[in-house]
Design a protein around this motif. Structure first.
Motif, PDB file in Angstrom:
ATOM      1  N   ALA A 125     -20.706  53.282-106.227  1.00  0.00           N
ATOM      2  CA  ALA A 125     -20.412  54.047-107.442  1.00  0.00           C
ATOM      3  C   ALA A 125     -19.318  55.084-107.219  1.00  0.00           C
ATOM      4  O   ALA A 125     -18.497  55.331-108.112  1.00  0.00           O
ATOM      5  N   ASP A 126     -19.286  55.692-106.026  1.00  0.00           N
ATOM      6  CA  ASP A 126     -18.282  56.728-105.798  1.00  0.00           C
ATOM      7  C   ASP A 126     -16.869  56.148-105.743  1.00  0.00           C
ATOM      8  O   ASP A 126     -15.901  56.790-106.177  1.00  0.00           O
ATOM      9  N   VAL A 127     -16.754  54.904-105.250  1.00  0.00           N
ATOM     10  CA  VAL A 127     -15.447  54.253-105.238  1.00  0.00           C
ATOM     11  C   VAL A 127     -15.029  53.895-106.660  1.00  0.00           C
ATOM     12  O   VAL A 127     -13.874  54.096-107.065  1.00  0.00           O
ATOM     13  N   ARG A 128     -15.972  53.383-107.431  1.00  0.00           N
ATOM     14  CA  ARG A 128     -15.681  53.072-108.830  1.00  0.00           C
ATOM     15  C   ARG A 128     -15.250  54.328-109.586  1.00  0.00           C
ATOM     16  O   ARG A 128     -14.372  54.273-110.457  1.00  0.00           O
ATOM     17  N   GLN A 129     -15.849  55.448-109.227  1.00  0.00           N
ATOM     18  CA  GLN A 129     -15.489  56.698-109.883  1.00  0.00           C
ATOM     19  C   GLN A 129     -14.041  57.064-109.575  1.00  0.00           C
ATOM     20  O   GLN A 129     -13.302  57.514-110.461  1.00  0.00           O
ATOM     21  N   GLU A 130     -13.615  56.875-108.317  1.00  0.00           N
ATOM     22  CA  GLU A 130     -12.225  57.142-107.949  1.00  0.00           C
ATOM     23  C   GLU A 130     -11.262  56.287-108.776  1.00  0.00           C
ATOM     24  O   GLU A 130     -10.200  56.747-109.196  1.00  0.00           O
ATOM     25  N   LEU A 131     -11.641  55.040-108.997  1.00  0.00           N
ATOM     26  CA  LEU A 131     -10.759  54.111-109.691  1.00  0.00           C
ATOM     27  C   LEU A 131     -10.654  54.396-111.191  1.00  0.00           C
ATOM     28  O   LEU A 131      -9.760  53.852-111.853  1.00  0.00           O
ATOM     29  N   LYS A 132     -11.496  55.241-111.711  1.00  0.00           N
ATOM     30  CA  LYS A 132     -11.446  55.556-113.137  1.00  0.00           C
ATOM     31  C   LYS A 132     -10.183  56.325-113.510  1.00  0.00           C
ATOM     32  O   LYS A 132      -9.858  56.448-114.697  1.00  0.00           O
ATOM     33  N   SER A 133      -9.480  56.836-112.519  1.00  0.00           N
ATOM     34  CA  SER A 133      -8.226  57.531-112.808  1.00  0.00           C
ATOM     35  C   SER A 133      -7.110  56.538-113.149  1.00  0.00           C
ATOM     36  O   SER A 133      -6.037  56.936-113.603  1.00  0.00           O
ATOM     37  N   LEU A 134      -7.380  55.243-112.958  1.00  0.00           N
ATOM     38  CA  LEU A 134      -6.400  54.191-113.252  1.00  0.00           C
ATOM     39  C   LEU A 134      -6.700  53.552-114.603  1.00  0.00           C
ATOM     40  O   LEU A 134      -7.843  53.618-115.089  1.00  0.00           O
ATOM     41  N   PRO A 135      -5.707  52.919-115.235  1.00  0.00           N
ATOM     42  CA  PRO A 135      -5.983  52.125-116.437  1.00  0.00           C
ATOM     43  C   PRO A 135      -7.042  51.070-116.108  1.00  0.00           C
ATOM     44  O   PRO A 135      -7.074  50.540-114.987  1.00  0.00           O
ATOM     45  N   LYS A 136      -7.889  50.745-117.072  1.00  0.00           N
ATOM     46  CA  LYS A 136      -9.048  49.894-116.793  1.00  0.00           C
ATOM     47  C   LYS A 136      -8.675  48.550-116.168  1.00  0.00           C
ATOM     48  O   LYS A 136      -9.292  48.110-115.196  1.00  0.00           O
ATOM     49  N   THR A 137      -7.668  47.893-116.715  1.00  0.00           N
ATOM     50  CA  THR A 137      -7.298  46.578-116.174  1.00  0.00           C
ATOM     51  C   THR A 137      -6.844  46.693-114.730  1.00  0.00           C
ATOM     52  O   THR A 137      -7.227  45.888-113.870  1.00  0.00           O
ATOM     53  N   LEU A 138      -6.053  47.727-114.447  1.00  0.00           N
ATOM     54  CA  LEU A 138      -5.583  47.941-113.087  1.00  0.00           C
ATOM     55  C   LEU A 138      -6.745  48.310-112.171  1.00  0.00           C
ATOM     56  O   LEU A 138      -6.833  47.833-111.033  1.00  0.00           O
ATOM     57  N   ALA A 139      -7.634  49.145-112.664  1.00  0.00           N
ATOM     58  CA  ALA A 139      -8.792  49.556-111.869  1.00  0.00           C
ATOM     59  C   ALA A 139      -9.639  48.349-111.483  1.00  0.00           C
ATOM     60  O   ALA A 139     -10.097  48.233-110.342  1.00  0.00           O
TER      61      ALA A 139
END
Length: 296
Positions: free
Chosen positions: A17-31
């Motif tokens: 979950a913590d990695v997914r949280q980091e990726l939320k700073s990116l556009p969804k498709t890119l994330a």
């Protein structure tokens, strides 16, 4: 940008979950794209590190400002012995997060680069005090490996001694610590003690992270024979194996028989698997690399 094939069942939600949280700073498709590449890194790292490295580089091109991506590239580089690159990526991740968690594997990269003195300097740095208990054990394993790199085998034994080694409690790192201590004892000629500690490592190794069973067998003079190996058919004294002789005799007594009996035998069972060690660290794969010497 060239992309690598990713199975449809890999969604990216397999990440913590913590990695997914980091990726939320990116556009969804890119994330989602980055997440799926990171999942591939995790899945391939142990068995196919070169492929893991390729997926890590794709993730890096997509999202170089995400700490988890830099960390993933670091571990993939480390697993493929690209120690200079691994160290650079770990340093980048540490600058982004301010965490000391990667300190042991960074120190082990210094070992990989042939700089054990630098490793020992890092083992005495204030950052070590910021590590949790598992991280401090990892650092001790790496430092012991550096001592052995420098020809200081007795010092490696002393480095591994401590309350964690003396404890009867079993933690995820217990088997690896006991194994490293046994290996260090063996290196200084304390064979009886080494055997005891290999046995203790095997007792704690519920997930097969070490090859303690093989080391015990070696010390006990047990030799595993592969029945499919043609060279194993003849004993050391040159005599024919009993089973083979029986088959040969049967063929001689019944020349009319057109049957071709098969010699059936299996490899003796071995308990435990290789390491090679997560580290993971959690584990620090660094630990896996340094266990070959003392811990690498």
């Amino acid at each position: 940008m060239r992309r690598l094939p990713i199975p449809e069942e890999v969604t990216g939600y397999e990440l913590d979950a913590d990695v997914r949280q980091e990726l939320k700073s990116l556009p969804k498709t890119l994330a989602d794209d980055v997440a799926r590449n990171l999942v591939m890194v995790a899945q391939l790292l142990d068995e196919e590190p070169e492929k893991a490295y390729d997926y890590a580089k794709v993730a890096l091109r997509l999202a170089s400002r995400i700490p988890s991506v830099r960390e993933a590239v670091g571990f993939a580089s480390y697993a493929t012995e690209r120690y200079t690159e691994a160290l650079a990526e770990f340093r980048a991740a540490r600058r982004m997060t301010g965490s000391a968690e990667l300190w042991p594997v960074m120190a082990d990269c210094e070992r990989g680069l042939g700089r054990p003195e630098k490793t020992l300097a890092m083992a005495g740095a204030p950052e070590v005090q910021k590590l949790d208990r598992a991280g401090q054990v990892e650092m001790r394993l790496v430092a012991a490996g550096a001592r052995r790199d420098m020809g200081q085998a007795d010092a490696a034994v002393v480095t591994l001694q401590g309350p964690e080694l003396a404890s009867t409690a079993v933690h995820p790192w217990t088997a690896r610590l006991r194994y490293a201590y046994a290996d260090a004892l063996l290196a200084v000629g304390r064979e009886d003690e080494a055997r005891d500690w290999f046995a203790k490592a095997l007792e704690a190794d519920t997930t097969g992270t070490t090859n303690a069973s093989d080391r015990l067998a070696e010390l006990d003079g047990v030799e595993f024979i592969d029945a499919l190996d043609p060279e194993a058919e003849t004993e050391e004294d040159g005599s024919v194996d009993g089973a083979e002789a029986a088959v040969s005799g049967a063929e001689t007594s019944d020349p009319e028989s057109d049957s071709d009996p098969e010699a059936g035998a299996g490899r003796e069972a071995e308990t435990g698997d290789d390491a090679a060690a997560d580290a993971g660290t959690d584990a620090v794969p660094g630990a896996a690399a340094q266990e070959d010497d003392a811990a690498k």
